[in-house]
Design a protein around this motif. Structure first.
Motif, PDB file in Angstrom:
ATOM      1  N   LEU A  44       0.830  -1.200   0.000  1.00 48.03           N
ATOM      2  CA  LEU A  44       0.000   0.000   0.000  1.00 48.03           C
ATOM      3  C   LEU A  44       0.871   1.259   0.000  1.00 48.03           C
ATOM      4  CD1 LEU A  44      -2.694   1.456   0.140  1.00 48.03           C
ATOM      5  CD2 LEU A  44      -2.666   1.149   2.629  1.00 48.03           C
ATOM      6  N   ILE A  45       1.924   1.269   0.820  1.00 46.36           N
ATOM      7  CA  ILE A  45       2.814   2.427   0.848  1.00 46.36           C
ATOM      8  C   ILE A  45       3.475   2.612  -0.513  1.00 46.36           C
ATOM      9  CG2 ILE A  45       4.900   3.418   1.870  1.00 46.36           C
ATOM     10  CD1 ILE A  45       4.181   2.007   4.470  1.00 46.36           C
ATOM     11  N   ASN A  46       3.922   1.511  -1.117  1.00 45.71           N
ATOM     12  CA  ASN A  46       4.516   1.596  -2.454  1.00 45.71           C
ATOM     13  C   ASN A  46       3.527   2.164  -3.464  1.00 45.71           C
ATOM     14  OD1 ASN A  46       7.047   0.588  -1.736  1.00 45.71           O
ATOM     15  ND2 ASN A  46       6.472  -1.527  -2.127  1.00 45.71           N
ATOM     16  N   ALA A  47       2.252   1.774  -3.341  1.00 43.12           N
ATOM     17  CA  ALA A  47       1.227   2.290  -4.245  1.00 43.12           C
ATOM     18  C   ALA A  47       1.038   3.793  -4.039  1.00 43.12           C
ATOM     19  CB  ALA A  47      -0.092   1.557  -4.025  1.00 43.12           C
ATOM     20  N   LEU A  48       1.126   4.241  -2.789  1.00 39.82           N
ATOM     21  CA  LEU A  48       1.021   5.674  -2.497  1.00 39.82           C
ATOM     22  C   LEU A  48       2.200   6.441  -3.075  1.00 39.82           C
ATOM     23  CD1 LEU A  48      -0.177   5.527   1.241  1.00 39.82           C
ATOM     24  CD2 LEU A  48      -1.564   6.033  -0.779  1.00 39.82           C
ATOM     25  N   LEU A  49       3.355   5.757  -3.193  1.00 37.90           N
ATOM     26  CA  LEU A  49       4.560   6.382  -3.749  1.00 37.90           C
ATOM     27  C   LEU A  49       4.632   6.218  -5.269  1.00 37.90           C
ATOM     28  CD1 LEU A  49       7.265   5.188  -1.169  1.00 37.90           C
ATOM     29  CD2 LEU A  49       6.113   7.409  -1.265  1.00 37.90           C
ATOM     30  N   SER A  50       3.764   5.393  -5.827  1.00 36.51           N
ATOM     31  CA  SER A  50       3.793   5.059  -7.258  1.00 36.51           C
ATOM     32  C   SER A  50       5.124   4.426  -7.650  1.00 36.51           C
ATOM     33  CB  SER A  50       3.540   6.315  -8.121  1.00 36.51           C
ATOM     34  OG  SER A  50       2.274   6.862  -7.856  1.00 36.51           O
ATOM     35  N   LYS A  51       5.718   3.694  -6.724  1.00 33.16           N
ATOM     36  CA  LYS A  51       7.029   3.101  -6.973  1.00 33.16           C
ATOM     37  C   LYS A  51       7.248   1.929  -6.028  1.00 33.16           C
ATOM     38  CE  LYS A  51      11.986   4.319  -6.899  1.00 33.16           C
ATOM     39  NZ  LYS A  51      12.294   3.915  -8.287  1.00 33.16           N
ATOM     40  N   LYS A  52       7.787   0.844  -6.548  1.00 29.99           N
ATOM     41  CA  LYS A  52       8.120  -0.302  -5.714  1.00 29.99           C
ATOM     42  C   LYS A  52       9.440  -0.011  -5.009  1.00 29.99           C
ATOM     43  CE  LYS A  52       8.504  -5.352  -5.789  1.00 29.99           C
ATOM     44  NZ  LYS A  52       8.537  -6.568  -6.634  1.00 29.99           N
ATOM     45  N   ASP A  93      20.392   7.660  -4.508  1.00 35.71           N
ATOM     46  CA  ASP A  93      19.269   7.142  -5.278  1.00 35.71           C
ATOM     47  C   ASP A  93      18.994   5.715  -4.802  1.00 35.71           C
ATOM     48  OD1 ASP A  93      17.297   6.690  -7.097  1.00 35.71           O
ATOM     49  OD2 ASP A  93      18.557   6.777  -8.878  1.00 35.71           O
ATOM     50  N   VAL A  94      18.201   5.587  -3.748  1.00 34.55           N
ATOM     51  CA  VAL A  94      17.997   4.292  -3.117  1.00 34.55           C
ATOM     52  C   VAL A  94      17.062   3.419  -3.959  1.00 34.55           C
ATOM     53  CG1 VAL A  94      15.991   4.929  -1.691  1.00 34.55           C
ATOM     54  CG2 VAL A  94      17.594   3.188  -0.885  1.00 34.55           C
ATOM     55  N   SER A  95      17.310   2.122  -3.959  1.00 34.94           N
ATOM     56  CA  SER A  95      16.536   1.177  -4.761  1.00 34.94           C
ATOM     57  C   SER A  95      15.791   0.188  -3.868  1.00 34.94           C
ATOM     58  CB  SER A  95      17.468   0.403  -5.699  1.00 34.94           C
ATOM     59  OG  SER A  95      18.376  -0.382  -4.943  1.00 34.94           O
TER      60      SER A  95
END
Length: 315
Positions: A44-52, A93-95
């Motif tokens: 859900l947090i990733n979805a809020l960020l639009s990024k995995k 630039d964290v991945s």
């Protein structure tokens, strides 16, 4: 006595010290994201960020406190700290891979990520990912959560993620009791995301599930809970850029499922009204995002955050 004015707050000389002034000017609305294991919290947090970006799996994978601070910059930069607040690592630039590595590092107690939280716009917002407290293999998870919940105040938003496929389990009930006890009379700041509704079968009734959730929360003393049905995984799939052909196929599958199965048009179960003529003018991807319910949830977080921000600046 002279009166000094700031664009956000009036400050009377001699009443507030410098640190208090800073807190007024740079007020940050905190959103604690809390859930038991396997509720889809990190997804859900990733979805809020639009990024995995945050690691997610069916097992308990959040072992640290991770703060995501809304900042207008191109990349997501990050810092990892020890329990003594010593800076251990820093990434420009964290991945996802680096976050997974840090999350498995026992020397790391806290992570700070700086970057754009798309739905927050200019709101000084911080998303705080917390460990699931019901990991039997690591009792430290509960200790970390309890310690950080001591910082909850009247302006803190609790985003509590419920697993629609496992409602009312003992672990969830105990955690929710603890949360309600800690926020006291400030239960209006608890927002419930009813997640994993995309896992429902055709014969599963979402309306009936919502009735059960309302009854469950009412038994906890919450008369008018804020409940928002969401499908976090499809939302993430649509918003994030596919990295290979398999991810493209899965993304297209999510679009087909969410758009073709009316039962999964989750905006129907919320206060947000999307007229049919407006949906007709949307692309398939835009329709899917509406159907996942995540837009409604984001609007609620922003609305509550703005209200808390205005209340804070009243002195």
């Amino acid at each position: 006595m002279k009166i000094y004015y700031n664009t956000k707050v009036k400050i009377w000389k001699g009443i507030l010290n410098v640190s208090e002034i800073d807190r007024k000017i740079y007020r940050n609305i905190e959103v604690f994201v809390i859930a038991t294991m396997s509720s889809g919290k990190s997804t859900l947090i990733n979805a809020l960020l639009s990024k995995k970006l945050l690691p997610s799996s069916n097992e308990a994978c959040t072992a640290t406190i991770t703060r995501i601070i809304n900042k207008n910059q191109k990349n997501y930069s990050a810092k990892a700290f020890s329990r003594k607040r010593e800076l251990l690592y820093e990434e420009y630039d964290v991945s996802y891979e680096k976050m997974t590595e840090w999350n498995n590092d026992e020397n790391i107690s806290e992570i700070e990520i700086y970057g754009i939280i798309p739905f927050a716009n200019t709101l000084n917002l911080t998303l705080i990912d917390t460990p699931g407290p019901n990991n039997s293999r690591n009792i430290e998870h509960r200790k970390i959560l309890v310690k950080n919940l001591e910082n909850v105040n009247n302006d803190t938003i609790i985003l509590y993620v419920l697993n629609a496929t496992q409602l009312g389990i003992t672990d969830d009930s105990n955690l929710l009791d603890y949360i309600i006890k800690n926020v006291g009379n400030n239960t209006k700041n608890i927002i419930f995301a009813l997640n994993k509704l995309d896992c429902f079968r055709d014969d599963d009734d979402i309306s009936e599930t919502l009735i059960k959730v309302h009854k469950y929360l009412k038994q906890k003393g919450l008369e008018k809970p804020n409940i928002f049905p969401v499908a976090a995984l499809p939302a993430l799939e649509i918003r994030s850029k596919p990295q290979d052909e398999l991810e493209k196929l899965h993304r297209n599958y999510c679009i087909d499922i969410m758009n073709n199965y009316v039962n999964l048009h989750l905006e129907k179960y919320s206060v947000l009204e999307v007229k049919d003529d407006k949906l007709k003018n949307m692309s398939d991807e835009e329709k899917t995002i509406v159907h996942t319910g995540i837009l409604v949830l984001e609007n609620k977080i922003i609305k509550r955050g703005r209200e808390n921000e205005r209340n804070f600046y009243k002195i």
